[in-house]
Design a protein around this motif. Sequence first.
Motif, PDB file in Angstrom:
ATOM      1  N   ASP A 144       1.032  -9.474  47.824  1.00 26.95           N
ATOM      2  CA  ASP A 144       0.849  -9.779  46.412  1.00 26.95           C
ATOM      3  C   ASP A 144      -0.304 -10.768  46.309  1.00 26.95           C
ATOM      4  OD1 ASP A 144       0.941 -10.577  43.776  1.00 26.95           O
ATOM      5  OD2 ASP A 144       3.039 -11.183  43.814  1.00 26.95           O
ATOM      6  N   PRO A 145      -1.463 -10.343  45.765  1.00 30.91           N
ATOM      7  CA  PRO A 145      -2.637 -11.218  45.701  1.00 30.91           C
ATOM      8  C   PRO A 145      -2.385 -12.533  44.954  1.00 30.91           C
ATOM      9  CG  PRO A 145      -3.184  -8.991  44.984  1.00 30.91           C
ATOM     10  CD  PRO A 145      -1.700  -9.044  45.183  1.00 30.91           C
ATOM     11  N   SER A 146      -1.397 -12.564  44.072  1.00 26.79           N
ATOM     12  CA  SER A 146      -1.136 -13.781  43.323  1.00 26.79           C
ATOM     13  C   SER A 146      -0.376 -14.830  44.148  1.00 26.79           C
ATOM     14  CB  SER A 146      -0.354 -13.469  42.043  1.00 26.79           C
ATOM     15  OG  SER A 146       0.928 -12.992  42.361  1.00 26.79           O
ATOM     16  N   THR A 147       0.142 -14.435  45.306  1.00 28.78           N
ATOM     17  CA  THR A 147       0.868 -15.383  46.163  1.00 28.78           C
ATOM     18  C   THR A 147       0.280 -15.332  47.575  1.00 28.78           C
ATOM     19  OG1 THR A 147       2.520 -13.708  46.684  1.00 28.78           O
ATOM     20  CG2 THR A 147       3.022 -15.206  44.879  1.00 28.78           C
ATOM     21  N   GLN A 148      -0.962 -15.682  47.685  1.00 24.17           N
ATOM     22  CA  GLN A 148      -1.640 -15.653  48.983  1.00 24.17           C
ATOM     23  C   GLN A 148      -1.162 -16.775  49.882  1.00 24.17           C
ATOM     24  OE1 GLN A 148      -5.847 -15.552  48.528  1.00 24.17           O
ATOM     25  NE2 GLN A 148      -5.806 -13.868  47.089  1.00 24.17           N
TER      26      GLN A 148
END
Length: 96
Positions: free
Chosen positions: A87-91
């Motif tokens: 998930d790119p929002s939780t790198q």
Amino acid sequence: MRLTPTRSVKDEKVKNVNLSTAMLSPSSAYGGLYAPKKLPKITKAKWQELSSLSYEKLALHIISLFKFDVPEAFFKKALKRYASFDDPSTQSFLKK
């Protein structure tokens, strides 16, 4: 291909299992895991040929070499889920 436990007791007969059995009970006796006894051989020329494949096609090809007792559709579904895992929002970031 049958899988063998990574731990055993000296002089005890080792019980090898199919992948489908190992998936239902991933911990073998004595707290070990299951692993292939040997890996399929891939020549340098074959690696070069495979290097142009997508991750999914490469993974499916390598998995097919093991001749597991699980349908290819199972691995395709797992790879599809893997493709949307991040998930790119939780790198996650690593610091040295």
